[in-house]
Design an enzyme around this catalytic site. Structure first.
Site, PDB file in Angstrom:
ATOM      1  N   ASP A  31      40.138  61.119  45.480  1.00  0.00           N
ATOM      2  CA  ASP A  31      40.809  60.568  44.307  1.00  0.00           C
ATOM      3  C   ASP A  31      42.284  60.374  44.662  1.00  0.00           C
ATOM      4  O   ASP A  31      42.921  61.291  45.181  1.00  0.00           O
ATOM      5  CB  ASP A  31      40.655  61.531  43.131  1.00  0.00           C
ATOM      6  CG  ASP A  31      41.076  60.945  41.800  1.00  0.00           C
ATOM      7  OD1 ASP A  31      42.147  60.293  41.743  1.00  0.00           O
ATOM      8  OD2 ASP A  31      40.354  61.142  40.823  1.00  0.00           O
ATOM      9  N   ILE A  32      42.821  59.178  44.395  1.00  0.00           N
ATOM     10  CA  ILE A  32      44.225  58.918  44.742  1.00  0.00           C
ATOM     11  C   ILE A  32      45.205  59.496  43.709  1.00  0.00           C
ATOM     12  O   ILE A  32      46.405  59.491  43.930  1.00  0.00           O
ATOM     13  CB  ILE A  32      44.505  57.419  44.986  1.00  0.00           C
ATOM     14  CG1 ILE A  32      44.206  56.587  43.747  1.00  0.00           C
ATOM     15  CG2 ILE A  32      43.711  56.932  46.192  1.00  0.00           C
ATOM     16  CD1 ILE A  32      44.677  55.145  43.860  1.00  0.00           C
ATOM     17  N   ASN A  87      32.094  62.265  32.816  1.00  0.00           N
ATOM     18  CA  ASN A  87      32.338  61.836  31.441  1.00  0.00           C
ATOM     19  C   ASN A  87      31.546  60.571  31.125  1.00  0.00           C
ATOM     20  O   ASN A  87      31.413  59.697  31.979  1.00  0.00           O
ATOM     21  CB  ASN A  87      33.833  61.544  31.243  1.00  0.00           C
ATOM     22  CG  ASN A  87      34.698  62.737  31.573  1.00  0.00           C
ATOM     23  OD1 ASN A  87      34.360  63.859  31.266  1.00  0.00           O
ATOM     24  ND2 ASN A  87      35.821  62.484  32.219  1.00  0.00           N
ATOM     25  N   GLN A  94      35.948  59.035  29.538  1.00  0.00           N
ATOM     26  CA  GLN A  94      35.654  58.108  30.639  1.00  0.00           C
ATOM     27  C   GLN A  94      36.659  56.968  30.612  1.00  0.00           C
ATOM     28  O   GLN A  94      36.895  56.349  29.576  1.00  0.00           O
ATOM     29  CB  GLN A  94      34.232  57.560  30.505  1.00  0.00           C
ATOM     30  CG  GLN A  94      33.808  56.706  31.665  1.00  0.00           C
ATOM     31  CD  GLN A  94      32.367  56.209  31.562  1.00  0.00           C
ATOM     32  OE1 GLN A  94      31.704  56.369  30.542  1.00  0.00           O
ATOM     33  NE2 GLN A  94      31.902  55.590  32.635  1.00  0.00           N
ATOM     34  N   HIS A 100      30.429  57.948  37.575  1.00  0.00           N
ATOM     35  CA  HIS A 100      31.040  58.687  38.677  1.00  0.00           C
ATOM     36  C   HIS A 100      31.145  60.161  38.317  1.00  0.00           C
ATOM     37  O   HIS A 100      31.196  60.526  37.150  1.00  0.00           O
ATOM     38  CB  HIS A 100      32.412  58.122  39.050  1.00  0.00           C
ATOM     39  CG  HIS A 100      33.419  58.130  37.951  1.00  0.00           C
ATOM     40  ND1 HIS A 100      33.385  57.258  36.879  1.00  0.00           N
ATOM     41  CD2 HIS A 100      34.505  58.902  37.756  1.00  0.00           C
ATOM     42  CE1 HIS A 100      34.416  57.493  36.079  1.00  0.00           C
ATOM     43  NE2 HIS A 100      35.105  58.498  36.592  1.00  0.00           N
TER      44      HIS A 100
END
Length: 137
Positions: A31-32, A87, A94, A100
């Site tokens: 995750d960035i 979520n 979400q 995801h």
């Protein structure tokens, strides 16, 4: 693949990612905007907006992949725990509408908060509610 879906583009390799796992069905990448060191996102390569739309065959393969990634994160990062977070729908938090799962390593000093306030359910009795839900399974 959905045209304007960022995760579909990542799955197809159109957008670069820091990929840590990939097979025919899934891709996992860093995750960035991580919640903690090692925060990973696991996506199916086939688009589904959320869990409600996710194919059962794909869903059945998901948790073993998540467990494999979790074990790799623990081995490398020596995290003290881990959250799997998924979520469904805007009301549930979400923000990217491609199914995801967040795999979030946890550390004593992290700033991750995944909590809810316990409450008392005061609707219909749980035996009645459970029977109503069973009808849909």
């Amino acid at each position: 693949m959905k045209d304007n879906c960022i995760f579909c583009k990542i799955a197809a390799g159109e957008i670069p990612s820091y990929t840590i796992y990939e097979d025919d069905d899934f891709k996992a990448f860093m995750d960035i905007s991580p919640a903690s060191k090692g925060h990973t996102i696991l996506i199916p390569k086939v688009h589904a907006d959320n869990l409600f739309e996710l194919d059962e065959t794909v869903a059945s393969k998901l948790l073993p992949v998540a467990a494999r990634i979790a074990k790799a994160l623990k081995a490398e990062l020596h995290c003290e725990g881990l959250n799997l977070l998924q979520n469904n729908g805007e009301i549930a938090g979400q923000t990217v509408f491609h199914f995801h799962m967040h795999i979030i390593p946890r550390y004593e000093v992290d700033k991750v908060v995944v909590k809810w306030v316990e409450d008392k359910y005061e609707g219909e009795p749980l035996d009645q509610l459970s029977e109503k839900i069973k009808k849909h399974l």
